[in-house]
Design a protein around this motif. Structure first.
Motif, mmCIF file in Angstrom:
data_model
loop_
_atom_site.group_PDB
_atom_site.id
_atom_site.type_symbol
_atom_site.label_atom_id
_atom_site.label_comp_id
_atom_site.label_asym_id
_atom_site.label_seq_id
_atom_site.Cartn_x
_atom_site.Cartn_y
_atom_site.Cartn_z
ATOM 1 N N GLN A 157 41.457 35.868 50.203
ATOM 2 C CA GLN A 157 42.161 36.156 48.903
ATOM 3 C C GLN A 157 41.358 37.500 48.199
ATOM 4 O OE1 GLN A 157 44.892 34.739 47.761
ATOM 5 N NE2 GLN A 157 44.804 33.475 49.279
ATOM 6 N N LEU A 158 40.277 37.498 48.309
ATOM 7 C CA LEU A 158 39.246 38.351 47.713
ATOM 8 C C LEU A 158 39.593 40.151 48.475
ATOM 9 C CD1 LEU A 158 36.855 39.034 45.852
ATOM 10 C CD2 LEU A 158 35.555 38.805 47.615
ATOM 11 N N VAL A 159 39.885 40.047 49.865
ATOM 12 C CA VAL A 159 40.105 41.258 50.509
ATOM 13 C C VAL A 159 41.360 41.740 50.080
ATOM 14 C CG1 VAL A 159 40.358 42.410 52.689
ATOM 15 C CG2 VAL A 159 38.497 40.581 52.323
ATOM 16 N N ILE A 160 42.219 40.807 50.106
ATOM 17 C CA ILE A 160 43.644 41.197 49.879
ATOM 18 C C ILE A 160 43.736 41.620 48.400
ATOM 19 C CG2 ILE A 160 46.000 40.219 49.316
ATOM 20 C CD1 ILE A 160 45.606 38.386 52.050
ATOM 21 N N GLU A 161 43.202 40.945 47.528
ATOM 22 C CA GLU A 161 43.456 41.258 46.013
ATOM 23 C C GLU A 161 42.779 42.725 45.763
ATOM 24 O OE1 GLU A 161 45.433 40.028 43.800
ATOM 25 O OE2 GLU A 161 46.160 38.343 44.879
ATOM 26 N N ALA B 29 37.685 41.077 41.709
ATOM 27 C CA ALA B 29 36.803 40.289 42.490
ATOM 28 C C ALA B 29 36.305 39.077 41.644
ATOM 29 C CB ALA B 29 35.727 40.774 43.238
ATOM 30 N N ILE B 30 35.744 39.149 40.249
ATOM 31 C CA ILE B 30 35.545 38.113 39.589
ATOM 32 C C ILE B 30 36.595 37.392 39.174
ATOM 33 C CG2 ILE B 30 34.393 37.586 37.390
ATOM 34 C CD1 ILE B 30 32.744 40.383 37.633
ATOM 35 N N GLU B 31 37.623 37.804 39.040
ATOM 36 C CA GLU B 31 38.853 36.943 38.605
ATOM 37 C C GLU B 31 39.318 36.134 39.880
ATOM 38 O OE1 GLU B 31 42.010 39.716 37.810
ATOM 39 O OE2 GLU B 31 41.040 40.448 35.875
ATOM 40 N N VAL B 32 39.299 36.676 41.073
ATOM 41 C CA VAL B 32 39.625 35.922 42.324
ATOM 42 C C VAL B 32 38.762 34.623 42.450
ATOM 43 C CG1 VAL B 32 39.759 35.906 44.723
ATOM 44 C CG2 VAL B 32 40.848 37.771 43.606
ATOM 45 N N ILE C 66 29.077 33.107 42.025
ATOM 46 C CA ILE C 66 29.869 31.951 42.954
ATOM 47 C C ILE C 66 29.301 30.493 42.290
ATOM 48 C CG2 ILE C 66 30.033 31.016 45.086
ATOM 49 C CD1 ILE C 66 31.506 33.599 44.833
ATOM 50 N N GLU C 67 28.100 30.464 42.269
ATOM 51 C CA GLU C 67 27.795 29.096 41.934
ATOM 52 C C GLU C 67 27.975 28.536 40.403
ATOM 53 O OE1 GLU C 67 26.893 26.137 43.936
ATOM 54 O OE2 GLU C 67 27.305 27.661 45.470
ATOM 55 N N GLY C 68 27.701 29.697 39.631
ATOM 56 C CA GLY C 68 28.014 29.455 38.093
ATOM 57 C C GLY C 68 29.490 29.345 37.721
ATOM 58 N N SER C 69 30.425 29.757 38.651
ATOM 59 C CA SER C 69 31.804 29.611 38.356
ATOM 60 C C SER C 69 32.116 28.131 38.680
ATOM 61 C CB SER C 69 32.720 30.401 39.223
ATOM 62 O OG SER C 69 33.756 30.104 39.108
ATOM 63 N N LEU C 70 31.715 27.494 39.705
ATOM 64 C CA LEU C 70 31.908 26.154 40.034
ATOM 65 C C LEU C 70 31.419 25.197 38.994
ATOM 66 C CD1 LEU C 70 31.129 26.186 43.928
ATOM 67 C CD2 LEU C 70 33.317 26.334 42.742
ATOM 68 N N PRO D 130 36.468 30.125 33.583
ATOM 69 C CA PRO D 130 35.209 30.909 33.006
ATOM 70 C C PRO D 130 35.302 32.420 33.314
ATOM 71 C CG PRO D 130 35.077 29.543 34.987
ATOM 72 C CD PRO D 130 36.469 29.197 34.490
ATOM 73 N N THR D 131 36.471 32.960 33.620
ATOM 74 C CA THR D 131 36.711 34.265 34.136
ATOM 75 C C THR D 131 35.987 35.300 33.347
ATOM 76 O OG1 THR D 131 38.670 33.830 35.713
ATOM 77 C CG2 THR D 131 38.294 36.324 34.881
ATOM 78 N N ASN D 132 36.667 35.502 31.918
ATOM 79 C CA ASN D 132 36.217 35.965 30.890
ATOM 80 C C ASN D 132 34.709 35.877 30.530
ATOM 81 O OD1 ASN D 132 38.735 37.255 30.346
ATOM 82 N ND2 ASN D 132 39.016 35.690 28.811
ATOM 83 N N PHE D 133 34.114 34.961 30.768
ATOM 84 C CA PHE D 133 32.554 34.785 30.555
ATOM 85 C C PHE D 133 31.891 35.817 31.781
ATOM 86 C CE2 PHE D 133 28.953 32.251 32.224
ATOM 87 C CZ PHE D 133 27.996 33.069 31.268
ATOM 88 N N PHE D 134 32.154 35.466 32.815
ATOM 89 C CA PHE D 134 31.657 36.247 34.056
ATOM 90 C C PHE D 134 31.783 37.549 33.997
ATOM 91 C CE2 PHE D 134 31.229 31.589 35.579
ATOM 92 C CZ PHE D 134 29.761 31.646 35.881
ATOM 93 N N ILE D 135 33.246 38.151 33.668
ATOM 94 C CA ILE D 135 33.164 39.523 33.495
ATOM 95 C C ILE D 135 32.365 40.018 32.356
ATOM 96 C CG2 ILE D 135 34.855 41.241 32.682
ATOM 97 C CD1 ILE D 135 37.052 39.476 33.990
ATOM 98 N N HIS D 136 32.275 39.314 31.615
ATOM 99 C CA HIS D 136 31.406 39.845 30.350
ATOM 100 C C HIS D 136 29.968 39.800 31.070
ATOM 101 C CE1 HIS D 136 28.581 39.314 26.874
ATOM 102 N NE2 HIS D 136 29.521 40.179 26.084
#
Length: 223
Positions: free
Chosen positions: A87-91, A105-108, A185-189, A210-216
């Motif tokens: 998914q990461l490669v494709i996106e 990548a963070i979104e994915v 990776i682990e923080g998202s989980l 948590p996407t917006n948090f990790f982008i920030h």
């Protein structure tokens, strides 16, 4: 490009299984119903005997594919990370701007997984829940160093390396790219887990990720 997934085989390190479950109807049935059952009762309560009852097969037939339920969990985890890597490669494939590629990548890797028509015997949204709740049990063991040496975690490590490379493409002088990528990776989980079970201690609302948090977090860390 997205149609690529329909013809690709997700590769899992072959030392994890005795017989590749993707090579037979029974093997695919084992994977399909192990996801459903682990999601239903949890990994601790899950046994091959219960799985055998679910699929109408002898417990011994499951042992022809996996020597233990731990190896089955390793398989499910590795399959998930390999699928996410695709998914990461494709996106990100067609994105030339380094900042935009990193954000995508963070979104994915932080979004809630949705179902699609690829690999129909694997419920990817339920598998994502299992990864959130159970995947740490695949490496928080006394045998982790030996398992790592045998290559059980190659896919997991590879996706972290991919993201660390994207971080360095944005800021080549940032000295902690691998640490930040693994934290992502682990923080998202962990944030997905908190959202489900401890919503009062996370800013991720029920319908949010948590996407917006990790982008920030990533943007402000590496700028």
């Amino acid at each position: 490009m997205k149609n690529l997934l329909s013809v690709l085989k997700i590769s899992v390190p072959d030392k994890i299984f005795i017989k590749d479950p993707e090579t037979s109807v029974l093997g695919k049935k084992i994977i399909e119903h192990s996801i459903l059952l682990i999601n239903e009762i949890g990994f601790e309560a899950f046994t091959f005997k219960k799985l055998g009852t679910k699929i109408g097969s002898n417990e011994s037939s499951i042992y022809r594919y996996f020597e233990s339920k731990y190896k089955l969990l390793l398989y499910l985890s590795s399959w998930y990370w390999a699928w996410l890597e695709y998914q990461l490669v494709i996106e990100t494939f067609s994105i030339s701007n380094a900042n935009e590629k990193l954000v995508k990548a963070i979104e994915v890797v932080t979004s809630t997984v949705k179902e699609d028509d690829n690999f129909i015997h694997i419920n990817k949204s339920l598998l994502h829940k299992i990864i959130i709740n159970e995947s740490s049990k695949s490496f928080l063991t006394k045998e982790v160093d030996a398992d790592n040496k045998d290559g059980y975690f190659e896919v997991y490590k590879r996706i972290i390396t991919r993201i660390s490379t994207m971080i360095l493409d944005v800021n080549k002088k940032y000295p902690f790219a691998l640490s930040l990528a693994s934290t992502l990776i682990e923080g998202s989980l962990h944030q997905h887990y908190l959202k489900e079970h401890f919503p009062l201690i996370t800013n991720s609302e029920t319908k949010d990720t948590p996407t917006n948090f990790f982008i920030h977090l990533v943007k402000n860390t590496i700028k």
